[in-house]
Scaffold this motif. Structure first.
Motif, mmCIF file in Angstrom:
data_model
loop_
_atom_site.group_PDB
_atom_site.id
_atom_site.type_symbol
_atom_site.label_atom_id
_atom_site.label_comp_id
_atom_site.label_asym_id
_atom_site.label_seq_id
_atom_site.Cartn_x
_atom_site.Cartn_y
_atom_site.Cartn_z
ATOM 1 N N VAL A 1 -27.320 -28.476 -32.351
ATOM 2 C CA VAL A 1 -27.213 -27.013 -32.466
ATOM 3 C C VAL A 1 -28.358 -26.335 -31.716
ATOM 4 O O VAL A 1 -28.155 -25.368 -30.966
ATOM 5 C CB VAL A 1 -27.198 -26.590 -33.946
ATOM 6 C CG1 VAL A 1 -27.316 -25.071 -34.067
ATOM 7 C CG2 VAL A 1 -25.923 -27.071 -34.635
ATOM 8 N N ILE A 2 -29.584 -26.843 -31.911
ATOM 9 C CA ILE A 2 -30.746 -26.270 -31.219
ATOM 10 C C ILE A 2 -30.569 -26.355 -29.706
ATOM 11 O O ILE A 2 -30.780 -25.379 -28.973
ATOM 12 C CB ILE A 2 -32.035 -27.002 -31.644
ATOM 13 C CG1 ILE A 2 -32.343 -26.713 -33.115
ATOM 14 C CG2 ILE A 2 -33.220 -26.588 -30.765
ATOM 15 C CD1 ILE A 2 -33.477 -27.551 -33.684
ATOM 16 N N THR B 1 -27.784 -26.747 -28.000
ATOM 17 C CA THR B 1 -26.658 -25.921 -27.535
ATOM 18 C C THR B 1 -27.094 -24.473 -27.333
ATOM 19 O O THR B 1 -26.745 -23.836 -26.328
ATOM 20 C CB THR B 1 -25.484 -25.994 -28.515
ATOM 21 O OG1 THR B 1 -25.034 -27.357 -28.627
ATOM 22 C CG2 THR B 1 -24.328 -25.125 -28.059
ATOM 23 N N ILE B 2 -27.864 -23.938 -28.279
ATOM 24 C CA ILE B 2 -28.380 -22.568 -28.134
ATOM 25 C C ILE B 2 -29.286 -22.484 -26.909
ATOM 26 O O ILE B 2 -29.243 -21.516 -26.136
ATOM 27 C CB ILE B 2 -29.135 -22.136 -29.408
ATOM 28 C CG1 ILE B 2 -28.172 -22.071 -30.603
ATOM 29 C CG2 ILE B 2 -29.797 -20.769 -29.204
ATOM 30 C CD1 ILE B 2 -28.866 -21.851 -31.930
ATOM 31 N N ILE C 1 -35.610 -16.553 -25.630
ATOM 32 C CA ILE C 1 -35.115 -17.595 -26.543
ATOM 33 C C ILE C 1 -35.026 -18.931 -25.804
ATOM 34 O O ILE C 1 -35.435 -19.975 -26.319
ATOM 35 C CB ILE C 1 -33.744 -17.201 -27.128
ATOM 36 C CG1 ILE C 1 -33.901 -15.995 -28.057
ATOM 37 C CG2 ILE C 1 -33.114 -18.374 -27.876
ATOM 38 C CD1 ILE C 1 -32.581 -15.411 -28.505
ATOM 39 N N ILE D 1 -27.028 -22.402 -23.757
ATOM 40 C CA ILE D 1 -26.295 -21.130 -23.595
ATOM 41 C C ILE D 1 -27.223 -20.067 -23.027
ATOM 42 O O ILE D 1 -26.890 -19.370 -22.058
ATOM 43 C CB ILE D 1 -25.692 -20.680 -24.934
ATOM 44 C CG1 ILE D 1 -24.564 -21.629 -25.361
ATOM 45 C CG2 ILE D 1 -25.147 -19.248 -24.825
ATOM 46 C CD1 ILE D 1 -24.040 -21.357 -26.760
ATOM 47 N N THR D 2 -28.401 -19.927 -23.642
ATOM 48 C CA THR D 2 -29.342 -18.891 -23.189
ATOM 49 C C THR D 2 -29.910 -19.233 -21.810
ATOM 50 O O THR D 2 -30.121 -18.341 -20.982
ATOM 51 C CB THR D 2 -30.491 -18.730 -24.202
ATOM 52 O OG1 THR D 2 -31.097 -20.010 -24.461
ATOM 53 C CG2 THR D 2 -29.968 -18.169 -25.515
#
Length: 499
Positions: free
Chosen positions: A59-60, A62-63, A422, A66-67
């Motif tokens: 999850v970390i 993937t974020i 981010i 994306i950013t």
């Protein structure tokens, strides 16, 4: 004697790449670079993280991607050159940071192809007659050599090949999901799900990065895109969406079939059951074929589904091997163009207009890496280089915005500056998580020097890189082909309102 303009034209022909790539081939490259990571490698993170630790890392990461991808796409469209982050940091941060980020990119793309080649070799070895004496490592070297030849032949041929195998590889993962979905159970996914706490999450990070590692290579072919301002953002976005969906399906469904042990170790190396808890026999080797292991719990060996998936699995591995080899050639090419690596690496093939010298160099170093490192260490080195690339990319974006506010930006990062911030913070987190997780992991030379670890060898490499900068690179006053001049000269004629 040739005039200066004639010399410039001659050099340009030696270093110029053809514009042949359209939006569909860019999607194929974006997916193809990465999709092999869905087929193998990520499962090695389960040993330390367990299913939940790996999920948190996923999850970390993937974020982060994306950013990062939306931030990187802005620079790829504004500065469509083969060097990627090297060119962006040259403009935004200056020569030293361009050299460091360029070398980080080289590290990422040098170590990723041999890791994939090792998986191809491991996959092919059981079906090759033993009488031929071809071990997995020999097959890996042969595979690396074949994709090197394909990429030397021409980017159009390599991209068309990549598109076909990326489509087949994607369909293979969808087939896998359909076959194992009926056997998925949440209870199996949660078995022994948090074995090492947060340290396990840190150790799982490089293998979570492996799910997406290489997608930034799409920026390195921006120079060969017919319409980079429109096609690069579309390629990045479509490829990223495809990969997130496939990666989530693969990880959740495969682990939910027989627990995470079942996709790390062969069934013969496991004692007990998912209900009583798996026990791993001493000396058990970690597998490079997790999806095949998961499928063995659902589909009998030799069934049509199993055999069809096995064929598609090879497509996935070859897809990423080919794509990352293509990206590596472009990254090394740009460093050679400006003489930060030997200038011979910055020339393109006279007839094929491909970075042949850089690709041959990539093959030589990749072969040496295959001999010295196992799959996990190859992935870790590549992921460490990737995180350094991400860390330097974001300050380069801020630097470009500040130094060249009127630069033509066909695509603008959404939610600026929050989104790149981010990405920057998560890149730093992932980098130091990998450092912490590998502090005691034996390095390539630990058998010779007992104190060698992955981290100490990585630090020693960067010490030599920095020394090389001050001894050789710093004195280079101006590259023969200055991307800085090209962009600054075009600013006044290509200004568009900044969003």
């Amino acid at each position: 004697m040739k005039s200066e303009s004639e010399k410039s034209d001659t050099f340009s022909k030696k270093t110029e790449l053809d514009r042949t790539l359209g939006p569909l081939t860019l999607w194929g490259l974006g997916v193809g670079y990465v999709i092999g990571g869905e087929y193998f490698g990520w499962n090695l993170g389960l040993v330390a993280g367990g299913s939940l630790g790996m999920l948190v890392a996923f999850v970390i990461v993937t974020i982060l991607y994306i950013t990062f991808v939306f931030s990187y796409a802005e620079m790829a469209c504004a500065v469509p050159r083969a060097g990627g982050v090297f060119d962006y940091t040259m403009l935004g941060l200056g020569k030293f940071w361009a050299y460091i980020s360029g070398m980080a990119q080289v590290v990422e793309f040098l170590f990723a192809p041999p890791a994939l080649a090792m998986a191809v070799g491991s996959y092919l070895a059981p079906v090759i007659p033993a009488s031929l004496g071809l071990s997995p490592k020999i097959l890996a070297v042969i595979s690396l050599a074949l994709v090197t030849v394909i990429n030397i032949k021409g980017v159009k041929q390599a991209a068309a090949f990549e598109l076909v195998i990326a489509i087949v590889a994607s369909l293979g993962l969808i087939l896998f999901a359909c076959l194992v979905f009926p056997a998925f159970e949440t209870q199996k996914f949660m078995a022994d799900s948090w074995p090492n706490g947060w340290l396990g999450v840190f150790q799982a990070v490089p293998f979570a990065i492996w799910f997406y590692l290489g997608i930034e290579g799409l920026a390195n072919v921006a120079e060969e895109s017919r319409n980079p301002s429109k096609d690069i953002p579309r390629g990045f976005g479509a490829a990223m969406f495809t990969l997130i969906l496939l990666a989530a399906l693969v990880m959740l469904l495969s682990v939910g079939v027989a627990g995470w042990h079942g996709v790390v170790f062969h069934r013969a190396d496991l004692q007990g059951s998912i209900e009583t808890g798996w026990k791993v026999v001493d000396g058990a080797a970690k597998s490079d074929s997790p999806l095949t292991l998961a499928l063995d719990f659902v589909e009998p060996a030799g069934s049509w589904g199993s055999m069809l998936f096995q064929c598609m699995c090879l497509f996935g591995l070859v897809s990423s091997l080919n794509g990352l080899t293509l990206g590596s050639g472009r990254a090394i090419l740009e460093m050679g163009r400006v003489h930060y690596l030997p200038s011979i690496l910055g020339h393109v093939h006279r007839r094929n207009h491909t970075p042949a010298n850089a690709l041959i160099f990539n093959f030589i170093i990749g072969t040496i890496a295959l001999i010295l490192l196992d799959t996990a260490k190859l992935i870790t080195w590549s992921a460490l280089g990737a995180c350094m690339l991400y860390i330097f990319s974001i300050p380069a974006l801020f630097g470009l915005r500040k130094k060249y506010p009127e630069m033509n930006r066909p695509f603008v990062t959404p939610f600026y500056p929050q989104m790149p911030t981010i990405a920057f913070l998560l890149s730093i987190f992932c980098f130091f998580a990998m450092i912490i997780g590998n502090l005691s992991e034996p390095g390539a030379f630990s058998s010779i020097f007992g104190y060698c670890t992955v981290v100490s060898e990585f630090a020693a490499f960067w010490f030599l890189v920095i020394i090389s900068y001050f001894l050789f690179v710093r004195q280079i006053s101006q590259p023969q082909v200055s991307m800085v001049e090209e962009v600054t000269k075009s600013d006044k004629s290509n200004i568009s309102p900044q969003v």
